[in-house]
Write a protein that holds these residues in place. Structure first.
Motif, PDB file in Angstrom:
ATOM      1  N   ILE A   1       0.829  -1.205   0.000  1.00  0.00           N
ATOM      2  CA  ILE A   1       0.000   0.000   0.000  1.00  0.00           C
ATOM      3  C   ILE A   1       0.867   1.260   0.000  1.00  0.00           C
ATOM      4  O   ILE A   1       0.616   2.220  -0.756  1.00  0.00           O
ATOM      5  N   LEU A   2       1.922   1.271   0.825  1.00  0.00           N
ATOM      6  CA  LEU A   2       2.803   2.441   0.898  1.00  0.00           C
ATOM      7  C   LEU A   2       3.506   2.678  -0.440  1.00  0.00           C
ATOM      8  O   LEU A   2       3.652   3.825  -0.881  1.00  0.00           O
ATOM      9  N   PHE A   3       3.930   1.600  -1.086  1.00  0.00           N
ATOM     10  CA  PHE A   3       4.591   1.754  -2.388  1.00  0.00           C
ATOM     11  C   PHE A   3       3.599   2.247  -3.433  1.00  0.00           C
ATOM     12  O   PHE A   3       3.952   3.038  -4.316  1.00  0.00           O
ATOM     13  N   GLY A   4       2.330   1.797  -3.320  1.00  0.00           N
ATOM     14  CA  GLY A   4       1.288   2.285  -4.226  1.00  0.00           C
ATOM     15  C   GLY A   4       1.049   3.778  -4.039  1.00  0.00           C
ATOM     16  O   GLY A   4       0.870   4.512  -5.018  1.00  0.00           O
ATOM     17  N   VAL A   5       1.054   4.228  -2.773  1.00  0.00           N
ATOM     18  CA  VAL A   5       0.891   5.662  -2.491  1.00  0.00           C
ATOM     19  C   VAL A   5       2.071   6.444  -3.069  1.00  0.00           C
ATOM     20  O   VAL A   5       1.896   7.530  -3.645  1.00  0.00           O
ATOM     21  N   PHE A   6       3.282   5.873  -2.919  1.00  0.00           N
ATOM     22  CA  PHE A   6       4.478   6.532  -3.467  1.00  0.00           C
ATOM     23  C   PHE A   6       4.381   6.666  -4.985  1.00  0.00           C
ATOM     24  O   PHE A   6       4.691   7.730  -5.551  1.00  0.00           O
TER      25      PHE A   6
ATOM     26  N   SER B   1       1.613   6.746  -6.749  1.00  0.00           N
ATOM     27  CA  SER B   1       0.530   7.679  -7.091  1.00  0.00           C
ATOM     28  C   SER B   1       0.993   9.130  -7.022  1.00  0.00           C
ATOM     29  O   SER B   1       0.481   9.995  -7.737  1.00  0.00           O
ATOM     30  N   ASN B   2       1.962   9.418  -6.151  1.00  0.00           N
ATOM     31  CA  ASN B   2       2.502  10.774  -6.081  1.00  0.00           C
ATOM     32  C   ASN B   2       3.358  11.107  -7.291  1.00  0.00           C
ATOM     33  O   ASN B   2       3.525  12.283  -7.640  1.00  0.00           O
ATOM     34  N   ILE B   3       3.927  10.066  -7.914  1.00  0.00           N
ATOM     35  CA  ILE B   3       4.715  10.276  -9.135  1.00  0.00           C
ATOM     36  C   ILE B   3       3.792  10.393 -10.338  1.00  0.00           C
ATOM     37  O   ILE B   3       3.856  11.362 -11.094  1.00  0.00           O
ATOM     38  N   LYS B   4       2.928   9.395 -10.498  1.00  0.00           N
ATOM     39  CA  LYS B   4       1.983   9.372 -11.613  1.00  0.00           C
ATOM     40  C   LYS B   4       0.873   8.396 -11.263  1.00  0.00           C
ATOM     41  O   LYS B   4       1.132   7.236 -10.931  1.00  0.00           O
ATOM     42  N   ALA B   5      -0.365   8.834 -11.372  1.00  0.00           N
ATOM     43  CA  ALA B   5      -1.506   8.011 -10.954  1.00  0.00           C
ATOM     44  C   ALA B   5      -1.596   6.681 -11.706  1.00  0.00           C
ATOM     45  O   ALA B   5      -1.860   5.650 -11.084  1.00  0.00           O
ATOM     46  N   PRO B   6      -1.376   6.649 -13.047  1.00  0.00           N
ATOM     47  CA  PRO B   6      -1.450   5.355 -13.750  1.00  0.00           C
ATOM     48  C   PRO B   6      -0.459   4.320 -13.237  1.00  0.00           C
ATOM     49  O   PRO B   6      -0.726   3.118 -13.302  1.00  0.00           O
ATOM     50  N   LEU B   7       0.679   4.768 -12.698  1.00  0.00           N
ATOM     51  CA  LEU B   7       1.655   3.819 -12.150  1.00  0.00           C
ATOM     52  C   LEU B   7       1.084   3.070 -10.956  1.00  0.00           C
ATOM     53  O   LEU B   7       1.278   1.854 -10.809  1.00  0.00           O
ATOM     54  N   ALA B   8       0.362   3.778 -10.101  1.00  0.00           N
ATOM     55  CA  ALA B   8      -0.250   3.142  -8.935  1.00  0.00           C
ATOM     56  C   ALA B   8      -1.337   2.165  -9.355  1.00  0.00           C
ATOM     57  O   ALA B   8      -1.479   1.077  -8.770  1.00  0.00           O
ATOM     58  N   ILE B   9      -2.099   2.526 -10.388  1.00  0.00           N
ATOM     59  CA  ILE B   9      -3.147   1.626 -10.886  1.00  0.00           C
ATOM     60  C   ILE B   9      -2.530   0.352 -11.440  1.00  0.00           C
ATOM     61  O   ILE B   9      -2.999  -0.759 -11.159  1.00  0.00           O
ATOM     62  N   ARG B  10      -1.457   0.493 -12.218  1.00  0.00           N
ATOM     63  CA  ARG B  10      -0.787  -0.683 -12.779  1.00  0.00           C
ATOM     64  C   ARG B  10      -0.177  -1.542 -11.675  1.00  0.00           C
ATOM     65  O   ARG B  10      -0.175  -2.777 -11.758  1.00  0.00           O
ATOM     66  N   TRP B  11       0.354  -0.902 -10.648  1.00  0.00           N
ATOM     67  CA  TRP B  11       0.926  -1.624  -9.511  1.00  0.00           C
ATOM     68  C   TRP B  11      -0.130  -2.473  -8.810  1.00  0.00           C
ATOM     69  O   TRP B  11       0.090  -3.656  -8.554  1.00  0.00           O
ATOM     70  N   MET B  12      -1.295  -1.894  -8.543  1.00  0.00           N
ATOM     71  CA  MET B  12      -2.348  -2.622  -7.851  1.00  0.00           C
ATOM     72  C   MET B  12      -2.933  -3.728  -8.740  1.00  0.00           C
ATOM     73  O   MET B  12      -3.252  -4.821  -8.254  1.00  0.00           O
TER      74      MET B  12
END
Length: 226
Positions: free
Chosen positions: A38-43, A45-56
């Motif tokens: 979750i923390l890495f996903g938040v990190f 998302s602060n860089i770029k929202a699509p990155l967090a979506i792909r991560w999850m």
């Protein structure tokens, strides 16, 4: 009168059962791993929202693959190795669903006069050679790309080694891809079934073929029980 002594084969030996080893509770590790995800996903998302979506999405797909033991290589290998076709039938169902979805998207574009989306790759001798090489490697490694990544997450040493050579082989293939494209792929035909058979026959024909393969796999799985 004394009874004859029992033979060694007929004597009953009392076996002392070994105490069962208590499994270590790994709940704490699971909670810590979930927090890190979750923390890495938040990190991200602060860089770029699509990155967090792909991560999850990657985490979710990895969890599904691990729990289902899903592997494309096992799907085609198990019917001959163990006689089980459960994974093969799951792959066929997935292809049926994908066929309906992709056909809807492509036909919608076609009927609107727009270019049909999708990458229609040429089919030729390179497809056969690549399939044979990949198939041999996948059987030796014990899994395809998804199966290898899933087992790397489970700390399988053999699949870690396979992943290294998987990357090396991909890099080697990319290095020589220019030669293959210029000398082999360039002259290979690109076959799009709706252009050859028409949309209705291509769509329903593929579904009928997949259903036939599904029932054949089902018969293969339960033929010994008959």
């Amino acid at each position: 009168m004394e009874q004859p002594q029992a033979s060694l084969k007929s004597r009953v030996h009392t076996v002392t059962a070994k105490p069962s080893v208590k499994k270590k509770n790994q709940l704490g590790y699971g909670i810590a791993l979930l927090a890190a995800i979750i923390l890495f996903g938040v990190f991200l998302s602060n860089i770029k929202a699509p990155l967090a979506i792909r991560w999850m999405l990657g985490i979710a797909l990895g969890f599904v693959l691990q729990r289902s033991r899903f592997c494309f290589t096992a799907a085609t290998r198990d019917p001959f190795l163990t006689g089980s076709t459960s994974l093969l039938r799951a792959v066929l169902i997935a292809i049926m669903i994908a066929t309906v979805g992709f056909a809807a998207i492509q036909y919608n574009a076609f009927s609107a006069g727009k270019p049909v989306p999708g990458n229609i790759s040429p089919v030729g001798i390179h497809t056969i050679i690549g399939g044979i090489i990949f198939g041999i490697g996948a059987v030796i490694a014990g899994g395809c790309a998804s199966g290898t990544l899933m087992r790397v997450g489970e700390a399988y040493i053999m699949n870690m080694i396979a992943l290294v050579f998987f990357i090396a082989g991909s890099a080697l293939g990319a290095y020589h891809f220019g030669w293959w494209k210029a000398n082999v792929i360039k002259n290979a035909p690109s076959i799009f079934l709706p252009n050859v058979l028409g949309w209705p026959l291509a769509f329903f024909g593929q579904l009928v073929l997949l259903f036939a393969l599904y029932w054949l796999a089902l018969w293969w799985d339960y033929r010994k029980a008959e």
